[in-house]
Scaffold this active site. Structure first.
Site, PDB file in Angstrom:
ATOM      1  N   ASP A  43     -10.176  -0.373 -30.791  1.00 35.64           N
ATOM      2  CA  ASP A  43     -10.699   0.826 -31.456  1.00 35.64           C
ATOM      3  C   ASP A  43      -9.799   1.227 -32.614  1.00 35.64           C
ATOM      4  OD1 ASP A  43     -12.567   3.454 -31.009  1.00 35.64           O
ATOM      5  OD2 ASP A  43     -10.546   4.030 -31.638  1.00 35.64           O
ATOM      6  N   TYR A  48      -7.192   5.967 -39.712  1.00 31.81           N
ATOM      7  CA  TYR A  48      -5.931   5.501 -39.144  1.00 31.81           C
ATOM      8  C   TYR A  48      -5.107   4.690 -40.142  1.00 31.81           C
ATOM      9  CZ  TYR A  48      -8.320   6.506 -34.675  1.00 31.81           C
ATOM     10  OH  TYR A  48      -9.008   7.087 -33.643  1.00 31.81           O
ATOM     11  N   LYS A  73     -14.547   3.596 -37.679  1.00 32.66           N
ATOM     12  CA  LYS A  73     -15.215   4.885 -37.871  1.00 32.66           C
ATOM     13  C   LYS A  73     -15.201   5.319 -39.336  1.00 32.66           C
ATOM     14  CE  LYS A  73     -12.998   6.173 -33.491  1.00 32.66           C
ATOM     15  NZ  LYS A  73     -11.777   5.358 -33.623  1.00 32.66           N
ATOM     16  N   HIS A 106     -16.982   9.645 -37.570  1.00 35.85           N
ATOM     17  CA  HIS A 106     -15.769  10.112 -36.906  1.00 35.85           C
ATOM     18  C   HIS A 106     -15.843  11.589 -36.514  1.00 35.85           C
ATOM     19  CE1 HIS A 106     -11.208   9.011 -36.731  1.00 35.85           C
ATOM     20  NE2 HIS A 106     -11.550   9.771 -35.720  1.00 35.85           N
TER      21      HIS A 106
END
Length: 280
Positions: A43, A48, A73, A106
């Site tokens: 994931d 990120y 996402k 997200h």
């Protein structure tokens, strides 16, 4: 490790490997190690800033692409039809893949940040439906959607979300939202499954870990999976990465599940989808 069947016929592993804050070489090594030691679900997210590292970790692992379930996402500041298409292609390029197993919004648009939040979510979803039709995404879903966001999306969606990834852990597990999603055939996925480390000081969880000769993390992950929710713990420590997979040789009793359910609030991030970017 068991799988959960999604409403589109695909399957998602019940336990995955989270990569938040796993960047650069550390992220590459962690992803590669996780895959080589039995994880199937990885994931990540555009937010990120580690999709390149995750992609390199997948390649380094030597595990066949068809044996890896990859989630990424779309960030909440990039919602909209055109932006969703562009951002997806960027993620695909950074990951070095030609297909994503699960692509999520997200965070939903909300009234605080969008003049017409329902349209922003609907337009984004339409783009994702098209990408799915083109074979670039196997399953599409959402993250941090409350019931109000889901119900609004249902009015225009041709495809129902397969997954809703939400904050879910002892001390904050959003029971009503989970029940609603499961009634709608949407699989719930848990982020922050260890409550930002707050679970480690909890006496109940400490006693259950001692009873089963397990770690507190293992008890929490087992509790999540027994709720038919996907857990995605993150770690860059090899032993913890391995330990988090070792969940199949014990089962919490109904009373133990209910007692954990009833724990007072702890570890809540304060992040709510209807007021972002503020916290409560």
């Amino acid at each position: 490790m068991q799988n959960f069947k999604l409403n589109d016929g695909n399957h998602i592993p019940a336990l995955g490997f989270g990569t938040y804050k796993s960047t650069e070489q550390e992220g590459i090594e962690a992803v590669s190690f996780a895959l080589q030691n039995g994880y199937k679900l990885i994931d990540t997210a555009a937010f990120y800033h580690n999709e390149e590292a995750v992609g390199k970790g997948i390649a380094k692992s030597g595990i066949a692409r068809e044996d890896v379930f990859v989630t990424t996402k779309l960030w909440r500041e990039c919602l909209g039809y055109k932006s969703a298409k562009e951002e997806f292609e960027l993620s695909l390029q950074k990951l070095g893949l030609d297909c994503i197993d699960l692509y999520l919004i997200h965070w939903p648009a909300n009234a605080k940040n969008y003049n017409d939040w329902q349209k922003a979510n609907a337009d984004t979803w339409r783009a994702m439906e098209e990408l799915q039709q083109e074979g670039k995404i196997k399953s599409i879903g959402v993250s941090n959607f409350f019931q109000e966001h889901l119900e609004a999306l249902f009015t225009t969606a041709k495809v129902k979300p397969a997954v809703n990834q939400i904050e879910f852990h002892p001390g904050y597990w959003q029971k009503d939202l989970v029940q609603y999603c499961q009634q709608q055939g949407i699989v719930v996925e848990a982020w922050s499954p260890l409550a930002r480390g707050k679970v480690f000081q909890n006496e109940l969880l400490q006693s259950l870990a001692k009873k089963y000769n397990k770690t507190i993390a293992q008890v929490c992950l087992r509790w999540i999976i027994q709720h038919d929710v996907v857990a995605i713990p993150k770690s860059t420590t090899n032993q913890r990465i391995i330990d988090n997979l070792d969940l199949l040789d014990f089962e919490l009793t109904t009373d133990e599940m209910n007692t954990i359910d009833g724990l007072p609030q702890m570890g809540f991030s304060g992040e709510l989808p209807n007021i972002w970017p503020d916290k409560v």
